[in-house]
Design a protein around this motif. Structure first.
Motif, PDB file in Angstrom:
ATOM      1  N   ARG A  93      -2.710   2.754  -7.961  1.00  0.00           N
ATOM      2  CA  ARG A  93      -1.828   3.782  -7.851  1.00  0.00           C
ATOM      3  C   ARG A  93      -2.446   5.056  -7.092  1.00  0.00           C
ATOM      4  NH1 ARG A  93       2.190   4.780 -11.249  1.00  0.00           N
ATOM      5  NH2 ARG A  93       2.989   6.970 -11.631  1.00  0.00           N
ATOM      6  N   ARG A 135       3.344   7.585  -3.811  1.00  0.00           N
ATOM      7  CA  ARG A 135       4.342   7.120  -3.067  1.00  0.00           C
ATOM      8  C   ARG A 135       4.183   7.287  -1.400  1.00  0.00           C
ATOM      9  NH1 ARG A 135       9.278   5.643  -4.993  1.00  0.00           N
ATOM     10  NH2 ARG A 135       8.705   6.341  -6.972  1.00  0.00           N
ATOM     11  N   PHE A 146       0.190   0.461  -4.848  1.00  0.00           N
ATOM     12  CA  PHE A 146       0.165  -0.240  -3.549  1.00  0.00           C
ATOM     13  C   PHE A 146      -0.984  -1.514  -4.153  1.00  0.00           C
ATOM     14  CE2 PHE A 146      -2.502  -1.973  -0.231  1.00  0.00           C
ATOM     15  CZ  PHE A 146      -1.649  -2.239   0.701  1.00  0.00           C
ATOM     16  N   ASP A 147      -0.254  -2.668  -4.196  1.00  0.00           N
ATOM     17  CA  ASP A 147      -1.058  -3.890  -4.591  1.00  0.00           C
ATOM     18  C   ASP A 147      -1.848  -3.780  -6.114  1.00  0.00           C
ATOM     19  OD1 ASP A 147      -2.044  -6.410  -4.299  1.00  0.00           O
ATOM     20  OD2 ASP A 147      -3.763  -5.908  -3.048  1.00  0.00           O
ATOM     21  N   THR A 192       1.434   4.914  -0.152  1.00  0.00           N
ATOM     22  CA  THR A 192       2.167   3.515  -0.281  1.00  0.00           C
ATOM     23  C   THR A 192       3.027   3.491   0.965  1.00  0.00           C
ATOM     24  OG1 THR A 192       1.979   3.200  -2.460  1.00  0.00           O
ATOM     25  CG2 THR A 192       3.431   1.857  -1.857  1.00  0.00           C
ATOM     26  N   ARG A 221       8.609   1.441  -2.082  1.00  0.00           N
ATOM     27  CA  ARG A 221       7.751   2.581  -1.685  1.00  0.00           C
ATOM     28  C   ARG A 221       7.470   3.409  -2.981  1.00  0.00           C
ATOM     29  NH1 ARG A 221       8.957   0.088   2.513  1.00  0.00           N
ATOM     30  NH2 ARG A 221       8.730   1.244   4.546  1.00  0.00           N
TER      31      ARG A 221
END
Length: 60
Positions: A13, A16, A9-10, A19, A5
């Motif tokens: 940025r 949190r 994500f992939d 994501t 977390r």
């Protein structure tokens, strides 16, 4: 991608909270996301900035 977390994500940025919301909703990569990224705004933690960053990542 793992179930981390963190703020990325992939490789993007997005923060949190965003994501975590995407992972909790079952998304693991940008390719998994719906074609209409605006739908993601309904997820708690995903805001306009995250959607913008994800949209830019799709174009790149």
């Amino acid at each position: 991608m793992t179930d981390d977390r963190g703020p990325v994500f992939d490789g993007i940025r997005i923060g949190r909270p965003a994501t975590g919301a995407l992972v909790d909703a079952g998304y693991r990569t940008v390719a998994d996301l719906p074609s209409d990224l605006e739908q993601l705004l309904s997820l708690h933690g995903v805001g306009p900035k995250a959607v913008l960053l994800l949209r830019q990542a799709r174009v790149d």
